[in-house]
Design a protein around this motif. Structure first.
Motif, PDB file in Angstrom:
ATOM      1  N   HIS A   1      -7.914   8.276  -9.035  1.00  0.00           N
ATOM      2  CA  HIS A   1      -7.549   7.696  -7.734  1.00  0.00           C
ATOM      3  C   HIS A   1      -6.464   6.651  -7.942  1.00  0.00           C
TER       4      HIS A   1
ATOM      5  N   HIS B   1      -2.572   5.226  -6.204  1.00  0.00           N
ATOM      6  CA  HIS B   1      -1.549   5.319  -5.154  1.00  0.00           C
ATOM      7  C   HIS B   1      -0.190   5.084  -5.808  1.00  0.00           C
TER       8      HIS B   1
ATOM      9  N   HIS C   1     -10.644   8.767   1.017  1.00  0.00           N
ATOM     10  CA  HIS C   1     -11.370   7.509   0.847  1.00  0.00           C
ATOM     11  C   HIS C   1     -12.679   7.630   1.643  1.00  0.00           C
TER      12      HIS C   1
END
Ligand SMILES: [Zn+2]
Length: 479
Positions: free
Chosen positions: A84, A86, A240
């Motif tokens: 995970h 970004h 999420h």
């Protein structure tokens, strides 16, 4: 750090054989075998042999074109997997430190993300990729970001492996005006096109997944159509899930279920084995059982959870046989994109958390071998790629890292798995191979100019924050 890898001739030849010997090999295979004096051979992008060093050497010593690398007792282990991250947020490191969640999202992150140009996304992914490689990552799952084609361009250049996902929302309050709410059809269509264009590109190192930013920014139609489209294309969904208690309150009020997001996703059959649920902090016992029965994967992001979300019941999930892996989340919610740091934190936080269930900490919770599994083979299962990566085994892809344990950070070491989880720092990772090619050697990133990217990132970040109107009040008493 000592030099280990000496010769890089003929790497462009796909059938080139590399024989690595005299290494401590941590395989992370089902038996968790460790070769004290190990050897491993790579042909093209595939592991051809693994075993005792002398044995592997003798199998290939008659091949004059093979490249032999003596690791002098350094550790060799599977490339770490960050499930995970970004990549789009890398240029926003430090823009939202020590602020509440609403300020974090509405006033810092959304203005930043909604002002990103495709070029920003490219530079942000390159900068993030450099940090990932230095911390031993060979594969990552993008959490949902801006401008996927530019992300793909950066991943291809860096030589990494990735599951890329677009940030997808078709409803929601408080979004910036410049960020028009997209229709459900547009969200699905855009992702199908990305899949068609980029899935299995870059020597099959890139996969395209479907994204759902979070349930409060999704209509039911988006959830259901995403489920069906991902099933049809046999790919994954990254979302999420149950990040904060407020999210469960909203779900209870608007979707009429008795607990929270996981319960609702189970009800509408989105909770499936191709769903990668990030964070998943606010879940009850019944929901942990639902995650287990559905085969849904969970990405635990310890640093980000401690900063903003709370304690996730990771030990309970692992006890219920939920596949839990590790993620860093993005730079504005963690600042460090090091899965090495997350391994250390995951172990400590979940030992300390036992205070809540047992009244005292439990030093046996999340032992080192479990944590290393989370960062390797569980990571591979989470990104639906475990047939090819996540452990060092014959027939799997050659994704691996070399760790130098002979430094003040790790000496002395008695149990190499414990040492990798409790003592290793990113600085101990010296070389990284992905898909049979070295992408970092002796701590030098090979495919991009690191200094140049850092300089470009500094100016891109300044310009982007100006456009976003982000006001970051300084805490420094400058004189
Ligand atoms: Zn996230």
């Amino acid at each position: 750090m000592s030099k280990t890898l000496v010769d890089d001739k003929s790497e462009s030849v796909s059938s080139h054989i590399i024989v690595i010997h005299n290494a401590v090999i941590v395989t992370m295979n089902p038996q968790l075998e460790v070769f004290r004096h190990g050897g491993l051979a790579v042909e093209g992008d595939i592991i051809k042999a693994i075993g005792q060093s002398d044995h592997v050497l003798s199998q290939f010593s008659h091949l004059p074109s093979a490249q032999f690398i003596d690791l002098h007792g350094h550790f060799l282990l599977p490339g770490l997997i960050n499930t995970h991250v970004h990549t789009s947020q890398q240029l926003g490191r430090g823009i939202a430190d020590d602020v509440d969640l609403v300020t974090w999202l509405h006033h810092r992150i959304w203005p930043y993300e909604s002002n990103m140009t495709p070029h920003d996304s490219y530079i942000s992914t390159l900068l993030c990729g450099i940090e990932l490689i230095h911390s031993g990552v060979t594969c990552f799952a993008e959490a949902g970001g801006q401008h996927v084609p530019e992300m793909a361009r950066a991943v291809e250049l860096l030589g990494l492996r990735a599951c890329l996902t677009e940030s997808i929302m078709d409803t929601g309050e408080g979004l910036p005006a410049s960020w028009a709410i997209r229709t459900t059809d547009d969200c699905i269509q855009s992702q199908k096109e990305l899949y068609k264009k980029y899935n299995n590109t870059a020597d099959e190192r890139i996969k395209i997944w479907f994204g759902i930013r979070q349930i409060m920014n999704s209509t039911d139609r988006l959830l259901l159509e995403t489920r069906d489209a991902a099933k049809e294309l046999k790919t994954g969904i990254h979302m999420h899930v149950a990040e904060i208690d407020y999210e469960n309150h909203v779900v209870r009020d608007t979707r009429k279920v008795d607990y929270g997001t996981v319960t609702y996703l189970e009800k509408i059959k989105v909770l499936q084995s191709n769903l990668l649920a990030a964070h998943t902090v606010w879940v009850n016992e019944k929901e942990i059982q639902m995650l287990s029965e559905a085969g849904t994967k969970v990405s635990h992001c310890p640093a980000s959870a401690m900063r903003m979300l709370g304690f996730a019941p990771i030990k309970e999930m692992l006890d219920a046989k939920v596949c839990v892996s590790l993620g860093t989340d993005g730079a504005p919610s963690n600042n460090r994109m090091s899965i090495v740091d997350e391994m250390y934190l995951a172990s400590l936080i979940n030992k300390g958390r036992e205070v809540y269930s047992k009244g005292t900490t439990d030093p046996t919770a999340l032992p080192a071998e479990t944590v290393l599994q989370m960062a390797t083979i569980n990571g591979a299962k989470s990104v639906l790629w475990d047939r090819e990566i996540g452990s060092l085994e014959v027939g799997k892809k050659a994704d691996m890292i070399v760790v130098n344990p002979f430094s003040w950070t790790m000496v002395p070491f008695h149990d190499c798995i414990s040492s990798l989880v409790y003592s290793m720092r990113s600085e101990n990772v010296i070389s990284v191979m992905c898909n049979g090619r070295w992408i970092m050697k002796d701590q030098k990133i090979l495919n991009v100019n690191e200094e140049e990217i850092i300089s470009m990132a500094r100016s891109a970040s300044t310009e982007l924050l100006k456009r976003a109107g982000n006001q970051i009040p300084s805490k420094m008493n400058f004189v």
